[in-house]
Design a protein around this motif. Structure first.
Motif, mmCIF file in Angstrom:
data_model
loop_
_atom_site.group_PDB
_atom_site.id
_atom_site.type_symbol
_atom_site.label_atom_id
_atom_site.label_comp_id
_atom_site.label_asym_id
_atom_site.label_seq_id
_atom_site.Cartn_x
_atom_site.Cartn_y
_atom_site.Cartn_z
ATOM 1 N N VAL A 148 0.862 -1.184 0.000
ATOM 2 C CA VAL A 148 0.000 0.000 0.000
ATOM 3 C C VAL A 148 0.900 1.235 0.000
ATOM 4 C CG1 VAL A 148 -1.750 1.307 1.248
ATOM 5 C CG2 VAL A 148 -1.846 -1.195 1.236
ATOM 6 N N ALA A 149 0.641 2.174 -0.912
ATOM 7 C CA ALA A 149 1.473 3.377 -1.002
ATOM 8 C C ALA A 149 0.660 4.472 -1.685
ATOM 9 C CB ALA A 149 2.766 3.082 -1.767
ATOM 10 N N TRP A 150 1.328 5.586 -1.971
ATOM 11 C CA TRP A 150 0.678 6.739 -2.589
ATOM 12 C C TRP A 150 1.434 7.118 -3.853
ATOM 13 C CZ3 TRP A 150 -3.853 9.151 -1.808
ATOM 14 C CH2 TRP A 150 -4.057 10.409 -2.383
ATOM 15 N N ALA A 151 0.797 6.988 -5.009
ATOM 16 C CA ALA A 151 1.401 7.390 -6.274
ATOM 17 C C ALA A 151 1.274 8.901 -6.425
ATOM 18 C CB ALA A 151 0.720 6.680 -7.437
ATOM 19 N N ASP A 152 2.335 9.535 -6.894
ATOM 20 C CA ASP A 152 2.369 10.998 -6.932
ATOM 21 C C ASP A 152 2.759 11.499 -8.317
ATOM 22 O OD1 ASP A 152 2.266 13.631 -5.931
ATOM 23 O OD2 ASP A 152 4.428 13.615 -5.595
ATOM 24 N N PRO A 153 1.868 11.389 -9.294
ATOM 25 C CA PRO A 153 2.171 11.929 -10.616
ATOM 26 C C PRO A 153 2.240 13.442 -10.572
ATOM 27 C CG PRO A 153 -0.113 11.235 -10.501
ATOM 28 C CD PRO A 153 0.527 10.776 -9.227
ATOM 29 N N SER A 154 3.096 14.017 -11.409
ATOM 30 C CA SER A 154 3.285 15.467 -11.374
ATOM 31 C C SER A 154 2.198 16.215 -12.123
ATOM 32 C CB SER A 154 4.646 15.817 -11.991
ATOM 33 O OG SER A 154 4.709 15.354 -13.334
ATOM 34 N N ASP A 155 1.497 15.536 -13.014
ATOM 35 C CA ASP A 155 0.552 16.221 -13.890
ATOM 36 C C ASP A 155 -0.908 15.960 -13.548
ATOM 37 O OD1 ASP A 155 0.746 13.569 -14.538
ATOM 38 O OD2 ASP A 155 0.855 13.868 -16.710
ATOM 39 N N GLU A 156 -1.168 15.281 -12.431
ATOM 40 C CA GLU A 156 -2.539 14.992 -12.015
ATOM 41 C C GLU A 156 -2.541 14.689 -10.529
ATOM 42 O OE1 GLU A 156 -3.248 10.430 -13.138
ATOM 43 O OE2 GLU A 156 -2.586 11.614 -14.859
ATOM 44 N N PRO A 157 -3.711 14.648 -9.888
ATOM 45 C CA PRO A 157 -3.746 14.389 -8.445
ATOM 46 C C PRO A 157 -3.170 13.018 -8.087
ATOM 47 C CG PRO A 157 -5.841 15.278 -9.207
ATOM 48 C CD PRO A 157 -5.048 14.961 -10.427
#
Length: 370
Positions: A41-50
């Motif tokens: 379980v983790a948090w994806a952090d794309p730069s161009d969307e939430p």
């Protein structure tokens, strides 16, 4: 999951973007698969969307997609006190975007048999890539967080790699393994610890994300000289979580007491915000103790703070308080940069000595000061 196919697709994208040029690192991406270092379980952090939560049990496909995307994955919030699935809080550990990882590894440029000190083990992935390239016995990685350290050890064991893992404060390096040929830093650094220079053999290299108080961050490659100093040029941009010992102080704002001075800006703040990375470096060098947050919106806003002083701009209106006029200092640095001919970021460099560090323009003998 077709791991080989996903790694090839990722590597092809990095090669097309110019981040990946060395076939040896492509081979390392295959040998040390990134998904082995992604928590369930983790948090994806794309730069161009939430950003969004990923959960291997609930949606394995989305989890795999995130594992092999060129995006960072946040693995810890608030030093482990907040649930990472919420995505809210201070990012305190992550699996960096592959493009950023490979760019730094290529900047490191280790030779076969080099001994490498890594500052910030994190998930363990970069330590694994270095171990594949150089051998487990040549890689030492230091991590300050016990939970992160233990998780990295498990990840590396599953990947079949066994570098030396040290639980400790990376700002102190790891003297027991010195001297090193290369130092690879995976956390943002405001002030380069001299211990890293002392523990690197002459001719060795230190690569790091230099994250001064004035945004943004910059890739730096330092070469250690025979005189015990380290110097090198800025090599591009970087954004990393800060070393825990160098996290910036909390911001304070005007109106909290003391004399507040208001005026119209001499130069439109947007001219400063949009002047480019060269000015950002000049500002960071001229105001090394000042932290900033900028928002180039409508209206543009800037917050500046240092010990005993602060400033805020909203549009062209400036408010300053405390024992310094910080926006005045920013404007003065801007006009100096104009006089220099508006140099770009690549013309600046950094030198580290036992007495501290300084930024220079074009040549180490031309320091930039406030």
């Amino acid at each position: 999951m077709n791991v080989a196919g996903r790694v090839d697709a990722l590597a092809d994208g990095l090669a097309a973007g110019g981040e990946l040029t060395d076939p040896a690192w492509r081979a390392a991406l295959h040998a040390v698969p990134r998904h082995l270092f992604v928590p369930p379980v983790a948090w994806a952090d794309p730069s161009d969307e939430p950003g969004y939560a990923i959960d291997r049990e609930r949606d394995r496909s989305a989890w795999c997609d995130a594992a092999y995307s060129d995006r960072p994955i946040i693995t810890q919030l608030d030093d482990g006190t907040s649930d990472v699935r919420g995505g809210k809080g201070r990012y305190s550990s992550s699996l960096s975007a592959p493009g950023a990882v490979v760019e730094f590894l290529e900047l490191l440029d280790p030779y076969e048999g080099d001994r490498v000190l890594e500052i910030g083990t994190g998930s363990g992935w970069t330590a694994g890539l270095l171990s594949h390239r150089l051998g487990d016995g040549n890689v030492t990685s230091v991590e300050i967080d016990p939970e992160v350290h233990e998780r990295a050890a498990r990840n590396l064991k599953e990947a079949g790699r066994a570098p030396r893992l040290v639980l400790g404060d990376g700002t102190e390096g790891w003297a027991e393994g010195a001297p090193y040929d290369r130092v690879h830093v995976t956390a943002g650094v405001r002030d380069v610890p001299y211990a890293w220079v002392e523990q690197t053999r002459p001719g060795g290299v230190i690569v790091l994300p230099w994250m001064p108080g004035y945004e943004p961050g910059h890739k730096v490659r330092l070469t250690v000289g025979a005189d015990g100093t380290a110097s090198g040029r800025i090599a591009g941009g970087a954004r990393y979580m800060m070393l825990r010992a160098q996290r910036p102080p909390a911001a304070s704002g005007p109106g909290g007491g003391g004399d507040v001075r208001e005026r119209e800006a001499t130069v439109d703040p947007r001219r400063i915000l949009r002047a480019g990375y060269g000015l950002d470096v000049a500002l960071a060098a001229s105001l090394p103790d000042v932290s900033a947050v900028v928002a180039d919106g409508d209206p543009a806003r800037v917050w500046l703070w240092a010990a005993g002083a602060g400033a805020q701009t909203v549009g062209s209106r400036v408010r300053q308080f405390g024992d310094r006029d910080l926006w005045d200092e920013v404007e003065a640095a801007f006009f100096r940069w104009l006089k220099w001919g508006e140099p770009e970021r690549g013309r600046f460099g950094l030198t580290v000595t036992s007495q501290g560090q300084h930024v220079w323009l074009d040549d180490p003998g031309r320091p930039v000061t406030g």
